[in-house]
Every structure is written in C-alpha cells, then in structure tokens.
Design an enzyme around this catalytic site. Sequence first.
Site, PDB file in Angstrom:
ATOM      1  N   GLY A  46       0.840  -1.188   0.000  1.00 50.46           N
ATOM      2  CA  GLY A  46       0.000   0.000   0.000  1.00 50.46           C
ATOM      3  C   GLY A  46       0.876   1.238   0.000  1.00 50.46           C
ATOM      4  O   GLY A  46       2.035   1.190   0.421  1.00 50.46           O
ATOM      5  N   GLN A  51       2.888   9.976   1.276  1.00 51.43           N
ATOM      6  CA  GLN A  51       4.183   9.287   1.346  1.00 51.43           C
ATOM      7  C   GLN A  51       5.075   9.611   0.151  1.00 51.43           C
ATOM      8  O   GLN A  51       6.264   9.315   0.162  1.00 51.43           O
ATOM      9  CB  GLN A  51       3.981   7.766   1.410  1.00 51.43           C
ATOM     10  CG  GLN A  51       3.375   7.286   2.719  1.00 51.43           C
ATOM     11  CD  GLN A  51       3.269   5.778   2.745  1.00 51.43           C
ATOM     12  OE1 GLN A  51       2.318   5.221   2.216  1.00 51.43           O
ATOM     13  NE2 GLN A  51       4.261   5.118   3.333  1.00 51.43           N
ATOM     14  N   CYS A  88       5.996   0.009   7.474  1.00 52.06           N
ATOM     15  CA  CYS A  88       5.593   1.146   6.646  1.00 52.06           C
ATOM     16  C   CYS A  88       6.761   1.550   5.765  1.00 52.06           C
ATOM     17  O   CYS A  88       7.891   1.635   6.243  1.00 52.06           O
ATOM     18  CB  CYS A  88       5.193   2.305   7.563  1.00 52.06           C
ATOM     19  SG  CYS A  88       4.663   3.776   6.682  1.00 52.06           S
ATOM     20  N   LEU A  89       6.481   1.807   4.486  1.00 55.66           N
ATOM     21  CA  LEU A  89       7.552   2.206   3.566  1.00 55.66           C
ATOM     22  C   LEU A  89       8.217   3.508   4.025  1.00 55.66           C
ATOM     23  O   LEU A  89       9.366   3.762   3.687  1.00 55.66           O
ATOM     24  CB  LEU A  89       7.001   2.390   2.144  1.00 55.66           C
ATOM     25  CG  LEU A  89       6.516   1.119   1.442  1.00 55.66           C
ATOM     26  CD1 LEU A  89       5.919   1.468   0.084  1.00 55.66           C
ATOM     27  CD2 LEU A  89       7.659   0.114   1.275  1.00 55.66           C
ATOM     28  N   HIS A 130      -4.466   1.196   7.236  1.00 55.37           N
ATOM     29  CA  HIS A 130      -3.134   1.814   7.371  1.00 55.37           C
ATOM     30  C   HIS A 130      -3.012   2.999   6.402  1.00 55.37           C
ATOM     31  O   HIS A 130      -2.515   4.064   6.769  1.00 55.37           O
ATOM     32  CB  HIS A 130      -2.079   0.727   7.091  1.00 55.37           C
ATOM     33  CG  HIS A 130      -0.658   1.185   7.158  1.00 55.37           C
ATOM     34  ND1 HIS A 130       0.229   0.729   8.115  1.00 55.37           N
ATOM     35  CD2 HIS A 130       0.047   2.030   6.371  1.00 55.37           C
ATOM     36  CE1 HIS A 130       1.410   1.301   7.919  1.00 55.37           C
ATOM     37  NE2 HIS A 130       1.332   2.088   6.862  1.00 55.37           N
ATOM     38  N   GLU A 131      -3.501   2.811   5.162  1.00 56.73           N
ATOM     39  CA  GLU A 131      -3.394   3.889   4.161  1.00 56.73           C
ATOM     40  C   GLU A 131      -4.321   5.054   4.491  1.00 56.73           C
ATOM     41  O   GLU A 131      -3.942   6.215   4.335  1.00 56.73           O
ATOM     42  CB  GLU A 131      -3.680   3.363   2.754  1.00 56.73           C
ATOM     43  CG  GLU A 131      -2.724   2.274   2.269  1.00 56.73           C
ATOM     44  CD  GLU A 131      -1.265   2.560   2.564  1.00 56.73           C
ATOM     45  OE1 GLU A 131      -0.848   3.731   2.475  1.00 56.73           O
ATOM     46  OE2 GLU A 131      -0.547   1.614   2.913  1.00 56.73           O
ATOM     47  N   HIS A 134      -2.761   7.176   6.971  1.00 57.92           N
ATOM     48  CA  HIS A 134      -1.772   8.089   6.371  1.00 57.92           C
ATOM     49  C   HIS A 134      -2.442   9.378   5.892  1.00 57.92           C
ATOM     50  O   HIS A 134      -1.917  10.472   6.087  1.00 57.92           O
ATOM     51  CB  HIS A 134      -1.092   7.431   5.164  1.00 57.92           C
ATOM     52  CG  HIS A 134       0.127   6.635   5.512  1.00 57.92           C
ATOM     53  ND1 HIS A 134       1.210   7.178   6.150  1.00 57.92           N
ATOM     54  CD2 HIS A 134       0.447   5.336   5.265  1.00 57.92           C
ATOM     55  CE1 HIS A 134       2.151   6.240   6.304  1.00 57.92           C
ATOM     56  NE2 HIS A 134       1.707   5.114   5.779  1.00 57.92           N
TER      57      HIS A 134
HETATM   58 ZN    ZN Z   1       2.647   3.320   5.806  1.00 57.43          ZN
END
Ligand code: ZN
Length: 178
Positions: A46, A51, A88-89, A130-131, A134
Amino acid sequence: MSLLRLHLLGSPVLRQRSAEVGNVDDDARRLVVDMFETMDAAKGIGLAANQVGIARRIAVVDADGDRFALIDPVIVEAEGSDTAEEGCLSIPEIYGDVTRPDRIVIEAMDQEGNRYRKEASGLKARAIQHEIDHLDGILFLDHLSLIKRQMLLAKYRREHKDDTGHTKEVQAATARSE
Ligand code: ZN
C-alpha cells in the site's frame, strides 16, 4: 510513468491531513499510475499520496490479489478486532503489532472517478486502514503504547542517524520484460 521519491519519518507531509480530491482529474490519474509503480518497486502492499509528498486523499493497495486505488476513501463499517505486525515504507525496518478492526466496508472512488463500495477483511482490511490513517496524518506507530513507540523511534533514529533529509529514491526493481 515515473518512480516517485518516498517521504520518510520526519517529513512534515506525513503528519498533514490530506485534502479531498473531489474531481478525479488527469493529475490524480497520473499520480495513481506513478504510485502503483512506486509501490511495486518498493515492494509495498500500500502507498498513500503524502508518502510521495502530495497531501491529497489518494492511496493505492495491492493485497490478497486485489489491486485498487482509493480516492477520498471513507470507512463506513468496521467490526471485530485483530492484532498483527505492521511496517511502513516511510519507516523502513521498523515493525510493531497493531490492533485494528478486522472487517471493514469502505466507499471510495477509483482512478476513473467511479464511486465504489468494497468489503475487506484480514490483510486487505489492515492495508486499507493503514493507508487511510496516512491520509489523516496518522502513522502505525501512533497505535502502539507510548513505551513501545519510544523504543521503536529510538531504534529508528539510531539506524538513520546518517540520513540526509527525509526523502529517499525508490530503485526500480529488476528490469521488466516486455
Ligand atoms: Zn505506511
């Protein structure tokens, strides 16, 4: 198509509440294409627009064999509870157990601007939540206990003390065959 730079912990845009998209225009469509490509190259499941430095309510998810864009997503139903490890990226190499509802129903628009409704459970439900977090400036760390969060933040700062700035380039995965 192009790979976008990832924003990492410390970048203010990750803490911003992103703006509604409303009308899905060419800019939004192009962003979705680039976000899918960036998510794939970074091997994520995701990715949210902030991000990659853009505070608009757009995210992409690829989980449990389902690949979709979320534009102006809203959770309309949530039930149950499940705890599992998340990463998380934007916070590389840091993982923690997060408890979330395990079945949700969302409403969103796709990259054509069509409204849709989707039911999700398990990993897919987790990735979507999660997204959406964000898009509201929330990171998975915020769901952890204060002690756990401080421990992980200290670890992150140790491992990233030599970083310059709060973004990083995503390397293209192996060359794609035609
Ligand atoms: Zn994340």
